[in-house]
Scaffold this motif. Structure first.
Motif, PDB file in Angstrom:
ATOM      1  N   ILE A  28      -1.950   6.564  -5.328  1.00  0.00           N
ATOM      2  CA  ILE A  28      -1.193   7.565  -6.075  1.00  0.00           C
ATOM      3  C   ILE A  28       0.256   7.629  -5.618  1.00  0.00           C
ATOM      4  N   ASP A  29       0.494   7.401  -4.304  1.00  0.00           N
ATOM      5  CA  ASP A  29       1.882   7.465  -3.837  1.00  0.00           C
ATOM      6  C   ASP A  29       2.704   6.286  -4.377  1.00  0.00           C
ATOM      7  N   GLU A  30       2.053   5.133  -4.557  1.00  0.00           N
ATOM      8  CA  GLU A  30       2.751   3.979  -5.133  1.00  0.00           C
ATOM      9  C   GLU A  30       3.059   4.232  -6.607  1.00  0.00           C
ATOM     10  N   ALA A  31       2.107   4.820  -7.331  1.00  0.00           N
ATOM     11  CA  ALA A  31       2.330   5.149  -8.739  1.00  0.00           C
ATOM     12  C   ALA A  31       3.444   6.187  -8.873  1.00  0.00           C
ATOM     13  N   LEU A  32       3.475   7.142  -7.951  1.00  0.00           N
ATOM     14  CA  LEU A  32       4.524   8.162  -7.972  1.00  0.00           C
ATOM     15  C   LEU A  32       5.900   7.539  -7.798  1.00  0.00           C
ATOM     16  N   GLU A  33       6.015   6.583  -6.895  1.00  0.00           N
ATOM     17  CA  GLU A  33       7.310   5.943  -6.671  1.00  0.00           C
ATOM     18  C   GLU A  33       7.792   5.191  -7.916  1.00  0.00           C
ATOM     19  N   ILE A  34       6.874   4.549  -8.621  1.00  0.00           N
ATOM     20  CA  ILE A  34       7.236   3.855  -9.862  1.00  0.00           C
ATOM     21  C   ILE A  34       7.765   4.861 -10.876  1.00  0.00           C
ATOM     22  N   PHE A  35       7.068   5.980 -10.987  1.00  0.00           N
ATOM     23  CA  PHE A  35       7.474   7.040 -11.911  1.00  0.00           C
ATOM     24  C   PHE A  35       8.834   7.609 -11.540  1.00  0.00           C
ATOM     25  N   ILE A  68      -5.984   7.972  -2.051  1.00  0.00           N
ATOM     26  CA  ILE A  68      -6.272   8.432  -3.409  1.00  0.00           C
ATOM     27  C   ILE A  68      -5.728   7.395  -4.379  1.00  0.00           C
ATOM     28  N   TYR A  69      -6.590   6.885  -5.242  1.00  0.00           N
ATOM     29  CA  TYR A  69      -6.164   5.919  -6.241  1.00  0.00           C
ATOM     30  C   TYR A  69      -5.908   6.644  -7.555  1.00  0.00           C
ATOM     31  N   ILE A  70      -4.807   6.286  -8.186  1.00  0.00           N
ATOM     32  CA  ILE A  70      -4.358   7.007  -9.374  1.00  0.00           C
ATOM     33  C   ILE A  70      -5.375   6.931 -10.503  1.00  0.00           C
ATOM     34  N   ASN A  71      -6.111   5.816 -10.618  1.00  0.00           N
ATOM     35  CA  ASN A  71      -7.080   5.671 -11.697  1.00  0.00           C
ATOM     36  C   ASN A  71      -8.367   6.451 -11.463  1.00  0.00           C
ATOM     37  N   ASP A  72      -8.534   6.991 -10.264  1.00  0.00           N
ATOM     38  CA  ASP A  72      -9.726   7.793  -9.976  1.00  0.00           C
ATOM     39  C   ASP A  72      -9.560   9.244 -10.408  1.00  0.00           C
ATOM     40  N   ILE A  73      -8.349   9.641 -10.805  1.00  0.00           N
ATOM     41  CA  ILE A  73      -8.112  11.024 -11.220  1.00  0.00           C
ATOM     42  C   ILE A  73      -8.459  11.156 -12.700  1.00  0.00           C
ATOM     43  N   SER A  74      -9.452  11.957 -12.985  1.00  0.00           N
ATOM     44  CA  SER A  74      -9.929  12.135 -14.350  1.00  0.00           C
ATOM     45  C   SER A  74      -9.522  13.504 -14.882  1.00  0.00           C
ATOM     46  N   ALA A  75      -9.811  13.736 -16.159  1.00  0.00           N
ATOM     47  CA  ALA A  75      -9.529  15.044 -16.757  1.00  0.00           C
ATOM     48  C   ALA A  75     -10.336  16.139 -16.058  1.00  0.00           C
ATOM     49  N   ASP A  76     -11.570  15.838 -15.682  1.00  0.00           N
ATOM     50  CA  ASP A  76     -12.390  16.824 -14.958  1.00  0.00           C
ATOM     51  C   ASP A  76     -11.759  17.174 -13.615  1.00  0.00           C
ATOM     52  N   THR A  77     -11.206  16.160 -12.943  1.00  0.00           N
ATOM     53  CA  THR A  77     -10.527  16.411 -11.672  1.00  0.00           C
ATOM     54  C   THR A  77      -9.365  17.370 -11.867  1.00  0.00           C
ATOM     55  N   VAL A  78      -8.580  17.132 -12.895  1.00  0.00           N
ATOM     56  CA  VAL A  78      -7.417  17.987 -13.169  1.00  0.00           C
ATOM     57  C   VAL A  78      -7.866  19.409 -13.492  1.00  0.00           C
ATOM     58  N   ARG A  79      -8.913  19.543 -14.290  1.00  0.00           N
ATOM     59  CA  ARG A  79      -9.390  20.883 -14.655  1.00  0.00           C
ATOM     60  C   ARG A  79      -9.918  21.638 -13.432  1.00  0.00           C
ATOM     61  N   GLU A  80     -10.597  20.947 -12.545  1.00  0.00           N
ATOM     62  CA  GLU A  80     -11.064  21.594 -11.313  1.00  0.00           C
ATOM     63  C   GLU A  80      -9.883  22.080 -10.486  1.00  0.00           C
ATOM     64  N   TYR A  81      -8.827  21.260 -10.437  1.00  0.00           N
ATOM     65  CA  TYR A  81      -7.627  21.630  -9.688  1.00  0.00           C
ATOM     66  C   TYR A  81      -6.963  22.862 -10.307  1.00  0.00           C
ATOM     67  N   ILE A  82      -6.880  22.898 -11.635  1.00  0.00           N
ATOM     68  CA  ILE A  82      -6.269  24.051 -12.312  1.00  0.00           C
ATOM     69  C   ILE A  82      -7.078  25.317 -12.053  1.00  0.00           C
ATOM     70  N   ILE A 130      -2.319   3.084 -15.574  1.00  0.00           N
ATOM     71  CA  ILE A 130      -3.629   3.730 -15.588  1.00  0.00           C
ATOM     72  C   ILE A 130      -4.330   3.380 -16.891  1.00  0.00           C
ATOM     73  N   ALA A 131      -5.663   3.352 -16.837  1.00  0.00           N
ATOM     74  CA  ALA A 131      -6.451   2.948 -18.001  1.00  0.00           C
ATOM     75  C   ALA A 131      -6.541   4.046 -19.046  1.00  0.00           C
ATOM     76  N   ALA A 132      -6.517   5.310 -18.604  1.00  0.00           N
ATOM     77  CA  ALA A 132      -6.614   6.443 -19.521  1.00  0.00           C
ATOM     78  C   ALA A 132      -5.736   7.570 -18.993  1.00  0.00           C
ATOM     79  N   ASN A 133      -5.243   8.388 -19.898  1.00  0.00           N
ATOM     80  CA  ASN A 133      -4.387   9.509 -19.525  1.00  0.00           C
ATOM     81  C   ASN A 133      -5.240  10.755 -19.330  1.00  0.00           C
TER      82      ASN A 133
END
Length: 345
Positions: A28-35, A68-82, A130-133
């Motif tokens: 995730i930190d590598e993906a963040l740097e690209i962004f 933490i790998y960026i592709n392992d973060i799913s919509a369910d993960t985000v909803r749990e965080y919210i 990432i494979a899915a948003n």
């Protein structure tokens, strides 16, 4: 074998659009740097970039995994965080230097994090990282309607101004800054970054360059003669103490005065004079409300406050019941009707 049919001379085979292969082990930190590099190329400001880093850092601290790998973060993960942000996390929990509160995080703060994550994941998906948003179907958190940042009433303003000792440089500077904010509605960052050459003491205007304006548009703001006189005196004293290249607002050691330093000083002041809330943006809201109450129009106010949308300006004009009664007493239509018709009461 089926033969290939060509109907038109010179026809070319359509090129296949190949999607880049997704690396499921992108940290995730590598993906963040690209962004971040892409956003910096677009010209976003350092403060915005810091917000990107902070938002991802908070998410990673909640996830708790070492890698933490960026592709392992799913919509369910985000909803749990919210849901965690809504129900469990307290304000400033990640900041050991700030006082914790028993109150839950504000909906506005949660939605800022959601917007940041949405921007980042949309970019990563479009770039094939990432494979899915996971943010595609994530919406903003709803909240009951509530008052925006409140302004200060006249009695509170008088107590604040009366608390300052004009014999002390730091307090006299703070009082001048408060009067400037009440006179112009400047954002605190715009105010403390002022240099004397941004103020036209003859035309009674000050200039906010696009480099520091939130909407990246320069603007001129009128100031009252009384505040201009005080700013002139502050500029003279500051240059006398710390040199001609000094900014307008400096601390007592000749260093640049910061918005965080002013917030801390207001925090101490509110306890001293027993005001529940006191922070720089309240002066901006107070200016907006008083500008309208004193006969100003909302479209001019929008220009002064540097709001891109008129709806934002409307939110700044918070009237309490007393203000509403005063305005009704002043502008009641029936008074003219009664007077015009000679109706006796």
């Amino acid at each position: 074998m089926k033969r290939k049919y060509i109907s038109e001379r010179g026809a070319k085979a359509s090129a296949q659009v190949l999607k880049p292969k997704v690396d499921r082990k992108t940290p995730i930190d590598e993906a963040l740097e690209i962004f971040v590099r892409a956003k910096e190329a677009e010209g976003v400001r350092p403060g915005t970039v810091n917000g990107y880093y902070a938002t991802v850092r908070y998410l990673c601290e909640w996830l708790g995994a070492e890698t933490i790998y960026i592709n392992d973060i799913s919509a369910d993960t985000v909803r749990e965080y919210i849901n965690y942000l809504r129900t469990e996390r307290t304000p400033y929990a990640e900041d050991k230097h700030r006082k914790r509160s028993d109150n839950k995080m504000s909906v506005n703060t949660i939605n800022i994090r959601i917007r940041t994550l949405r921007t980042m994941f949309r970019f990563l998906f479009n770039e094939g990282i990432i494979a899915a948003n996971p943010m595609q179907n994530i919406t903003q958190v709803r909240d009951d309607e509530r008052q925006e940042v409140p302004g200060l009433n006249d009695e509170q303003v008088d107590r604040i101004l009366a608390s300052y000792d004009d014999k002390q440089f730091a307090q006299w500077r703070d009082k001048t800054l408060v009067l400037l904010l009440l006179d112009t509605g400047l954002r605190i960052g715009e105010a403390i970054s002022l240099s004397p050459d941004q103020i036209d003491f003859r035309q009674l205007t000050l200039y906010v360059p696009s480099q520091i304006a939130k909407n990246r548009k320069h603007r001129e703001i009128p100031i009252s003669r009384e505040v201009a006189k005080r700013l002139r005196q502050l500029a003279d004293e500051t240059q006398q103490y710390f040199g001609e290249d000094s900014r307008l607002f400096m601390n007592a050691y000749g260093e640049e005065f910061t918005d965080d330093a002013f917030r801390r000083r207001l925090n101490r002041l509110k306890r001293k004079i027993n005001i529940e809330k006191l922070h720089p943006h309240m002066f901006r809201h107070t200016f907006a409300r008083n500008y309208i109450l004193n006969g100003g129009d909302i479209f001019t106010l929008q220009r002064i406050l540097d709001h891109a949308e008129i709806q934002t300006t409307r939110k700044y004009i918070q009237m309490d019941n007393e203000h509403i009664r005063q305005q009704h007493n002043k502008f009641s239509p029936v008074r003219r009707i009664i007077k015009r018709n000679g109706i006796r009461l």
